[in-house]
Motif scaffolding. Structure first.
Motif, PDB file in Angstrom:
ATOM      1  N   GLN A 273      51.016  53.583 -24.508  1.00  0.00           N
ATOM      2  CA  GLN A 273      49.925  54.387 -25.068  1.00  0.00           C
ATOM      3  C   GLN A 273      48.537  53.986 -24.586  1.00  0.00           C
ATOM      4  O   GLN A 273      47.558  54.639 -24.917  1.00  0.00           O
ATOM      5  CB  GLN A 273      49.945  54.299 -26.607  1.00  0.00           C
ATOM      6  CG  GLN A 273      51.110  55.007 -27.267  1.00  0.00           C
ATOM      7  CD  GLN A 273      52.414  54.249 -27.107  1.00  0.00           C
ATOM      8  OE1 GLN A 273      52.455  53.034 -27.309  1.00  0.00           O
ATOM      9  NE2 GLN A 273      53.473  54.952 -26.749  1.00  0.00           N
ATOM     10  N   GLN A 274      48.440  52.904 -23.824  1.00  0.00           N
ATOM     11  CA  GLN A 274      47.116  52.419 -23.425  1.00  0.00           C
ATOM     12  C   GLN A 274      47.191  51.806 -22.041  1.00  0.00           C
ATOM     13  O   GLN A 274      48.133  51.059 -21.723  1.00  0.00           O
ATOM     14  CB  GLN A 274      46.600  51.388 -24.430  1.00  0.00           C
ATOM     15  CG  GLN A 274      45.170  50.947 -24.198  1.00  0.00           C
ATOM     16  CD  GLN A 274      44.684  49.990 -25.295  1.00  0.00           C
ATOM     17  OE1 GLN A 274      45.429  49.672 -26.213  1.00  0.00           O
ATOM     18  NE2 GLN A 274      43.441  49.559 -25.195  1.00  0.00           N
ATOM     19  N   VAL A 275      46.192  52.119 -21.205  1.00  0.00           N
ATOM     20  CA  VAL A 275      46.168  51.572 -19.854  1.00  0.00           C
ATOM     21  C   VAL A 275      45.881  50.078 -19.893  1.00  0.00           C
ATOM     22  O   VAL A 275      45.404  49.538 -20.892  1.00  0.00           O
ATOM     23  CB  VAL A 275      45.115  52.295 -18.990  1.00  0.00           C
ATOM     24  CG1 VAL A 275      45.458  53.765 -18.842  1.00  0.00           C
ATOM     25  CG2 VAL A 275      43.709  52.112 -19.571  1.00  0.00           C
ATOM     26  N   THR A 276      46.157  49.414 -18.782  1.00  0.00           N
ATOM     27  CA  THR A 276      45.794  48.009 -18.627  1.00  0.00           C
ATOM     28  C   THR A 276      44.454  47.943 -17.892  1.00  0.00           C
ATOM     29  O   THR A 276      43.880  48.969 -17.516  1.00  0.00           O
ATOM     30  CB  THR A 276      46.879  47.232 -17.873  1.00  0.00           C
ATOM     31  OG1 THR A 276      47.043  47.772 -16.554  1.00  0.00           O
ATOM     32  CG2 THR A 276      48.204  47.313 -18.617  1.00  0.00           C
ATOM     33  N   ASP A 277      43.956  46.733 -17.676  1.00  0.00           N
ATOM     34  CA  ASP A 277      42.642  46.623 -17.031  1.00  0.00           C
ATOM     35  C   ASP A 277      42.605  45.388 -16.149  1.00  0.00           C
ATOM     36  O   ASP A 277      43.588  44.680 -15.987  1.00  0.00           O
ATOM     37  CB  ASP A 277      41.529  46.590 -18.080  1.00  0.00           C
ATOM     38  CG  ASP A 277      41.717  45.482 -19.114  1.00  0.00           C
ATOM     39  OD1 ASP A 277      42.258  44.412 -18.769  1.00  0.00           O
ATOM     40  OD2 ASP A 277      41.329  45.688 -20.277  1.00  0.00           O
ATOM     41  N   TRP A 278      41.430  45.117 -15.572  1.00  0.00           N
ATOM     42  CA  TRP A 278      41.307  44.003 -14.634  1.00  0.00           C
ATOM     43  C   TRP A 278      41.492  42.659 -15.317  1.00  0.00           C
ATOM     44  O   TRP A 278      42.015  41.725 -14.711  1.00  0.00           O
ATOM     45  CB  TRP A 278      39.946  44.050 -13.949  1.00  0.00           C
ATOM     46  CG  TRP A 278      39.782  45.198 -13.000  1.00  0.00           C
ATOM     47  CD1 TRP A 278      40.349  46.439 -13.100  1.00  0.00           C
ATOM     48  CD2 TRP A 278      38.988  45.218 -11.819  1.00  0.00           C
ATOM     49  NE1 TRP A 278      39.961  47.227 -12.055  1.00  0.00           N
ATOM     50  CE2 TRP A 278      39.116  46.513 -11.255  1.00  0.00           C
ATOM     51  CE3 TRP A 278      38.178  44.286 -11.196  1.00  0.00           C
ATOM     52  CZ2 TRP A 278      38.456  46.866 -10.073  1.00  0.00           C
ATOM     53  CZ3 TRP A 278      37.514  44.647 -10.027  1.00  0.00           C
ATOM     54  CH2 TRP A 278      37.664  45.908  -9.469  1.00  0.00           C
TER      55      TRP A 278
END
Length: 348
Positions: A273-278
């Motif tokens: 349900q949620q993107v990942t990030d750096w």
């Protein structure tokens, strides 16, 4: 479509965004052709303001785009900052607002309030419906590269910007016997993914429309790495389901979702349900057997100079057409925008 008097290049305010849709060399060509180009200062853009000054552009403080002349085209990549809630100009950027994404209605309401227009770069297409500009190749390249590094246990967080030689040097490690599947293999993102896998020495199975029409789920799960590079415009059969994630005999251990349609009805990977990030590029979806997810929505930003140069080169003739009224592709963009407004109004 109204005549434009100039182009105003915004600074990007999204985290970890050093890309630009217009690099100094291409800005110089616009200036030489009589186009007035204004560039906002940015501490993060991969190309410093002095290079734009040398190209003949006027440089102004960041976030001053609301002061652009009424007929100026305001150019960027992501949604403008909230320095002005209402959007009254013609804006060119990736809106991510037409396929049911969560922030779409709010963005469209900003344009309604300001009586502005969104010319969405995702819908800049030729007569056959094919996109004429995209970051897809580099998104696929980086997405596949990160998946390989994660499978090898070599992905180090937080992520930082790289050059292609640096990234390729990391990919050319010892082979670990992994097998990868690229879905959407014939598109720009798919081509980039396959190129990165070739550099890494990872055999790649290539699927596109024909192979996913009747999905062979067992074959999909029999790969170590899955790269989703599909540009979907309508709902379809999910590539992975919750049951697949929990399947005991699954070989698949790394999923890289290049498309990142997580909030869209067109999402082919409804397993998160949620993107990942750096800062945290990988999320563990299941422990035994393990399944790791990479779903970063600005993958080309990891190679900001290479991806910006390629994108700007493709966009330059389209900007020239926009300035000189030869704007059939932009008319189609505007039609998509007005259709989205009508759909939003009818769904109230």
């Amino acid at each position: 479509m109204a005549t434009s008097t100039g182009i105003w290049l915004r600074r990007e305010t999204a985290p970890n965004e050093q890309r630009t849709p217009l690099v100094p060399g291409d800005a110089a060509e616009l200036v030489a052709g009589g186009v007035r180009v204004t560039v906002e200062e940015s501490a993060h853009r991969a190309f410093p303001a002095v290079e734009y000054e040398m190209a003949g552009c006027r440089v102004v403080p960041g976030d001053t785009w609301p002061d652009a002349l009424p007929n100026d085209v305001v150019l960027g990549l992501k949604e403008p900052s909230f320095a002005s809630s209402a959007l009254s100009h013609r804006h060119v950027f990736f809106g991510h607002a037409y396929k049911g994404q969560g922030g779409g209605p709010g963005l469209l309401r900003r344009f309604t309030a300001g009586e502005g227009t969104l010319l969405d770069l995702e819908y800049l297409t030729d007569d056959t419906g094919h996109r004429v500009v995209a970051f897809g190749y580099w998104a696929g390249y980086v997405g596949a590269a990160l998946a390989v590094l994660q499978h090898r246990g070599q992905l180090i967080a937080p992520l930082t910007e790289l050059t292609r030689p640096e990234l390729d040097g990391r990919l050319r490690g010892s082979a670990d016997g992994a097998r990868a599947l690229v879905v959407g293999a014939l598109g720009r993102s798919g081509q980039g993914a396959r190129e990165a896998l070739a550099v890494a020495g990872v055999p790649a199975t290539a699927w596109d429309i024909a192979e996913t029409r009747d999905l062979d789920r067992e074959a999909l799960l029999d790969h170590d790495i899955l790269i989703n590079a599909v540009f979907a415009t309508e709902p379809g059969t999910p590539f992975l389901t919750a049951a697949d994630v929990a399947r005991p005999g699954r070989r698949l251990t790394v999923v890289s979702d290049v498309t990142c349609d997580v909030t869209s009805a067109c999402n082919r990977l409804p397993i998160y349900q949620q993107v990942t990030d750096w800062a945290e590029p990988v999320r563990r979806l299941h422990d035994v057997p393990p399944l790791d997810l990479i779903s970063i929505d600005n993958l080309p930003s990891l190679l900001p100079r290479e991806s910006s140069v390629a994108f700007s080169h493709s966009l330059l003739p389209q900007l020239t057409a926009l300035m000189s009224r030869r704007a059939a592709v932009w008319n189609r963009c505007e039609e998509h925008f007005h259709h989205a407004l009508r759909m939003m109004t009818s769904n109230k």
